[in-house]
Design an enzyme around this catalytic site. Structure first.
Site, PDB file in Angstrom:
ATOM      1  N   LYS A 180       0.874  -1.183   0.000  1.00 24.99           N
ATOM      2  CA  LYS A 180       0.000   0.000   0.000  1.00 24.99           C
ATOM      3  C   LYS A 180       0.904   1.224   0.000  1.00 24.99           C
ATOM      4  O   LYS A 180       1.785   1.357   0.854  1.00 24.99           O
ATOM      5  CB  LYS A 180      -0.909   0.038   1.223  1.00 24.99           C
ATOM      6  N   ARG A 234     -10.428  -1.320   7.315  1.00 30.57           N
ATOM      7  CA  ARG A 234      -9.519  -2.299   7.947  1.00 30.57           C
ATOM      8  C   ARG A 234      -8.999  -1.775   9.282  1.00 30.57           C
ATOM      9  O   ARG A 234      -8.703  -2.545  10.197  1.00 30.57           O
ATOM     10  CB  ARG A 234      -8.434  -2.750   6.984  1.00 30.57           C
ATOM     11  N   HIS A 263     -12.034  11.781  10.241  1.00 27.52           N
ATOM     12  CA  HIS A 263     -12.590  10.875   9.228  1.00 27.52           C
ATOM     13  C   HIS A 263     -12.699   9.441   9.746  1.00 27.52           C
ATOM     14  O   HIS A 263     -13.708   8.768   9.558  1.00 27.52           O
ATOM     15  CB  HIS A 263     -11.706  10.934   7.979  1.00 27.52           C
ATOM     16  N   ASN A 306     -12.652  15.599  21.877  1.00 25.99           N
ATOM     17  CA  ASN A 306     -11.765  15.866  20.742  1.00 25.99           C
ATOM     18  C   ASN A 306     -11.032  17.179  20.982  1.00 25.99           C
ATOM     19  O   ASN A 306     -11.576  18.125  21.552  1.00 25.99           O
ATOM     20  CB  ASN A 306     -12.563  15.923  19.430  1.00 25.99           C
ATOM     21  N   THR A 365      -1.649   6.408  16.369  1.00 30.54           N
ATOM     22  CA  THR A 365      -0.195   6.526  16.279  1.00 30.54           C
ATOM     23  C   THR A 365       0.367   5.450  15.356  1.00 30.54           C
ATOM     24  O   THR A 365       0.433   4.281  15.719  1.00 30.54           O
ATOM     25  CB  THR A 365       0.437   6.440  17.687  1.00 30.54           C
ATOM     26  N   LYS A 390       4.291  10.522  16.667  1.00 28.95           N
ATOM     27  CA  LYS A 390       2.891  10.707  17.060  1.00 28.95           C
ATOM     28  C   LYS A 390       2.684  10.088  18.447  1.00 28.95           C
ATOM     29  O   LYS A 390       3.387   9.136  18.825  1.00 28.95           O
ATOM     30  CB  LYS A 390       1.952  10.021  16.066  1.00 28.95           C
ATOM     31  N   GLY A 444      -2.734  -0.304  17.806  1.00 31.49           N
ATOM     32  CA  GLY A 444      -3.048  -0.625  16.401  1.00 31.49           C
ATOM     33  C   GLY A 444      -2.258   0.252  15.453  1.00 31.49           C
ATOM     34  O   GLY A 444      -2.617   1.400  15.197  1.00 31.49           O
TER      35      GLY A 444
HETATM   36  P1  NAD Z   1      -8.417  13.461  10.377  1.00 34.34           P
HETATM   37  O1  NAD Z   1      -7.460  14.446   9.864  1.00 34.34           O
HETATM   38  O2  NAD Z   1      -9.732  13.305   9.711  1.00 34.34           O
HETATM   39  O3  NAD Z   1      -8.697  13.769  11.939  1.00 34.34           O
HETATM   40  C1  NAD Z   1      -7.632  14.092  12.805  1.00 34.34           C
HETATM   41  C2  NAD Z   1      -8.046  13.902  14.242  1.00 34.34           C
HETATM   42  O4  NAD Z   1      -6.927  14.223  15.082  1.00 34.34           O
HETATM   43  C3  NAD Z   1      -9.173  14.850  14.658  1.00 34.34           C
HETATM   44  O5  NAD Z   1      -9.925  14.230  15.682  1.00 34.34           O
HETATM   45  C4  NAD Z   1      -8.402  16.045  15.206  1.00 34.34           C
HETATM   46  O6  NAD Z   1      -9.164  16.852  16.080  1.00 34.34           O
HETATM   47  C5  NAD Z   1      -7.284  15.328  15.948  1.00 34.34           C
HETATM   48  N1  NAD Z   1      -6.104  16.174  16.158  1.00 34.34           N
HETATM   49  C6  NAD Z   1      -5.478  16.948  15.239  1.00 34.34           C
HETATM   50  N2  NAD Z   1      -4.449  17.608  15.821  1.00 34.34           N
HETATM   51  C7  NAD Z   1      -4.438  17.224  17.135  1.00 34.34           C
HETATM   52  C8  NAD Z   1      -3.612  17.550  18.256  1.00 34.34           C
HETATM   53  N3  NAD Z   1      -2.610  18.401  18.150  1.00 34.34           N
HETATM   54  N4  NAD Z   1      -3.890  16.944  19.447  1.00 34.34           N
HETATM   55  C9  NAD Z   1      -4.934  16.063  19.560  1.00 34.34           C
HETATM   56  N5  NAD Z   1      -5.743  15.733  18.530  1.00 34.34           N
HETATM   57  C10 NAD Z   1      -5.488  16.307  17.346  1.00 34.34           C
HETATM   58  O7  NAD Z   1      -7.614  12.092  10.432  1.00 34.34           O
HETATM   59  P2  NAD Z   1      -8.167  10.606  10.399  1.00 34.34           P
HETATM   60  O8  NAD Z   1      -8.221  10.144   8.997  1.00 34.34           O
HETATM   61  O9  NAD Z   1      -9.361  10.495  11.268  1.00 34.34           O
HETATM   62  O10 NAD Z   1      -6.916   9.830  11.061  1.00 34.34           O
HETATM   63  C11 NAD Z   1      -6.641   9.984  12.447  1.00 34.34           C
HETATM   64  C12 NAD Z   1      -5.299   9.357  12.759  1.00 34.34           C
HETATM   65  O11 NAD Z   1      -5.360   7.949  12.538  1.00 34.34           O
HETATM   66  C13 NAD Z   1      -4.141   9.862  11.886  1.00 34.34           C
HETATM   67  O12 NAD Z   1      -3.030  10.057  12.730  1.00 34.34           O
HETATM   68  C14 NAD Z   1      -3.881   8.714  10.949  1.00 34.34           C
HETATM   69  O13 NAD Z   1      -2.554   8.670  10.478  1.00 34.34           O
HETATM   70  C15 NAD Z   1      -4.196   7.536  11.848  1.00 34.34           C
HETATM   71  N6  NAD Z   1      -4.514   6.299  11.135  1.00 34.34           N
HETATM   72  C16 NAD Z   1      -4.018   5.148  11.654  1.00 34.34           C
HETATM   73  C17 NAD Z   1      -4.282   3.955  11.028  1.00 34.34           C
HETATM   74  C18 NAD Z   1      -3.796   2.673  11.620  1.00 34.34           C
HETATM   75  O14 NAD Z   1      -3.902   1.628  10.987  1.00 34.34           O
HETATM   76  N7  NAD Z   1      -3.328   2.672  12.829  1.00 34.34           N
HETATM   77  C19 NAD Z   1      -5.036   3.931   9.846  1.00 34.34           C
HETATM   78  C20 NAD Z   1      -5.576   5.125   9.371  1.00 34.34           C
HETATM   79  C21 NAD Z   1      -5.307   6.306  10.041  1.00 34.34           C
END
Ligand code: NAD
Length: 320
Positions: free
Chosen positions: A66, A109, A136, A158, A220, A225, A291
């Site tokens: 990916k 996933r 999202h 949040n 994270t 992060k 995760g």
């Molecule tokens: P998004 O941009 O739609 O939302 C970001 C979220 O983080 C919001 O709730 C926002 O308020 C919060 N945020 C932003 N800055 C912040 C800060 N300084 N302190 C605390 N919270 C803060 O992103 P998303 O698509 O919902 O993804 C969220 C996270 O999940 C991202 O870090 C992304 O990389 C991670 N992610 C992880 C996996 C995995 O498999 N573990 C998969 C997809 C996404």
């Protein structure tokens, strides 16, 4: 080579499909039938991240990568911040087999992984779900969690509180009461907490979390992060999708760096799924799933999309 574009995915792979695929993938990893290759993830500046997650599952016959990342400026352009594509190759010959839109699949996933952890590790009587994050992914997380426990209420916090009403709409869809609360109130009520933010520093502290809680820390996935206080990992029984990722780029990276836990304290959740580890050992124990997101999850759901697309005669075939 079959191209399965993003727009087709919603009709091809359901959340239930993703759950089954991710559960099978974690079990395959525990049986050493499947392995992830080292992750490449690079910071591009201005908060953008790009990289590659890849692996091979010999039992499922999938190999691939990916490619994608996180582009925080996208929301202002009317696009989601995560952008990714999955490429599948024949494990015997290396020939390209498919290119699959990875955005919805990533959300499905990732939510499935948290739900697998809740199903395996949360107390069966969990009734209150705490959500830290409202971006999202959070909506997918909330829906997936609600499928594996009989929650009666959702409490949420949040960093950007103006985003919470949208998550409240998802709870309403599920018929669940929703309350925006402080982190103190969230930890005091929640039996299960999902963290899904892009935070660079801990929001949820150990003192917020009560005994018996299960946490799925999903945000994270990169060096630097952090969502929770490292002391919480020292207090918890820690599980993950992939130990190598957890201790280097997952939530455990911080507790490891501080010497609060060791790599041997982190257990792959696949071991619980195949019955090689008991998982939660008492109702009072805190369990925490780190995760980090593994390439094999992406391959598993992309392969499912390709199979369904072929069956339905969908997608575009290219000779390469
Ligand atoms: P998004 O941009 O739609 O939302 C970001 C979220 O983080 C919001 O709730 C926002 O308020 C919060 N945020 C932003 N800055 C912040 C800060 N300084 N302190 C605390 N919270 C803060 O992103 P998303 O698509 O919902 O993804 C969220 C996270 O999940 C991202 O870090 C992304 O990389 C991670 N992610 C992880 C996996 C995995 O498999 N573990 C998969 C997809 C996404």
């Amino acid at each position: 080579m079959l191209i399965v574009p993003e727009a087709l995915i919603a009709d091809l792979v359901t959340p239930e499909d993703a759950y089954a695929a991710v559960e099978a993938c974690f079990a395959g990893m525990a049986r050493a039938e499947a392995r992830n290759f080292p992750v490449v993830r690079e910071a591009l500046g201005e908060g953008r991240q790009y990289g590659f997650k890849s692996g091979i599952d010999t039992a499922a016959g999938t190999m691939g990568v990916k490619a994608g990342g996180y582009f925080p400026g996208n929301a202002a352009r009317g696009m989601i911040n995560h952008q990714s594509s999955v490429f599948l190759f024949d494990p015997q010959t290396g020939r390209p087999q498919a290119m699959v839109g990875g955005n919805l699949l990533t959300a499905l996933r990732t939510a499935a992984a948290a739900a697998v952890s809740i199903s395996a590790l949360a107390r069966p009587d969990a009734r209150v779900l705490g959500m830290v994050g409202a971006g999202h992914q959070a909506a997918f997380q909330l829906r997936a969690a609600a499928r594996v426990r009989s929650f009666e209420k959702v409490v949420a916090w949040n960093y950007h509180p103006e985003m919470l009403p949208k998550l409240g709409e998802v709870a309403a869809e599920l018929g669940l009461p929703f309350e925006a609360v402080s982190l103190d109130a969230l930890g005091a009520q929640a039996d299960v907490i999902v963290t899904i933010t892009s935070s660079p520093a801990a929001s949820l502290m150990s003192a917020h979390v009560r005994p018996g809680t299960h946490l799925a820390c999903m945000g994270t996935d990169t060096v630097g992060k952090q969502e929770v206080e490292p002391a919480l990992l020292a207090r918890a029984r820690v599980f993950t999708d992939e130990v190598a990722q957890s201790v280097t780029l997952g939530e455990a990276q911080h507790a490891i760096a501080l010497g609060l836990i060791e790599e041997s304290d982190v257990m792959g959740i696949g071991a619980v799924l195949i019955g090689a580890h008991p998982g939660r050992q008492s109702p009072e124990e805190i369990t925490l799933f780190d995760g980090t997101g593994v390439g094999l999850q992406d391959l598993a759901v992309a392969a499912m999309a390709v199979t369904r697309a072929r069956e339905a005669g969908l997608g575009t075939t290219l000779v390469v």
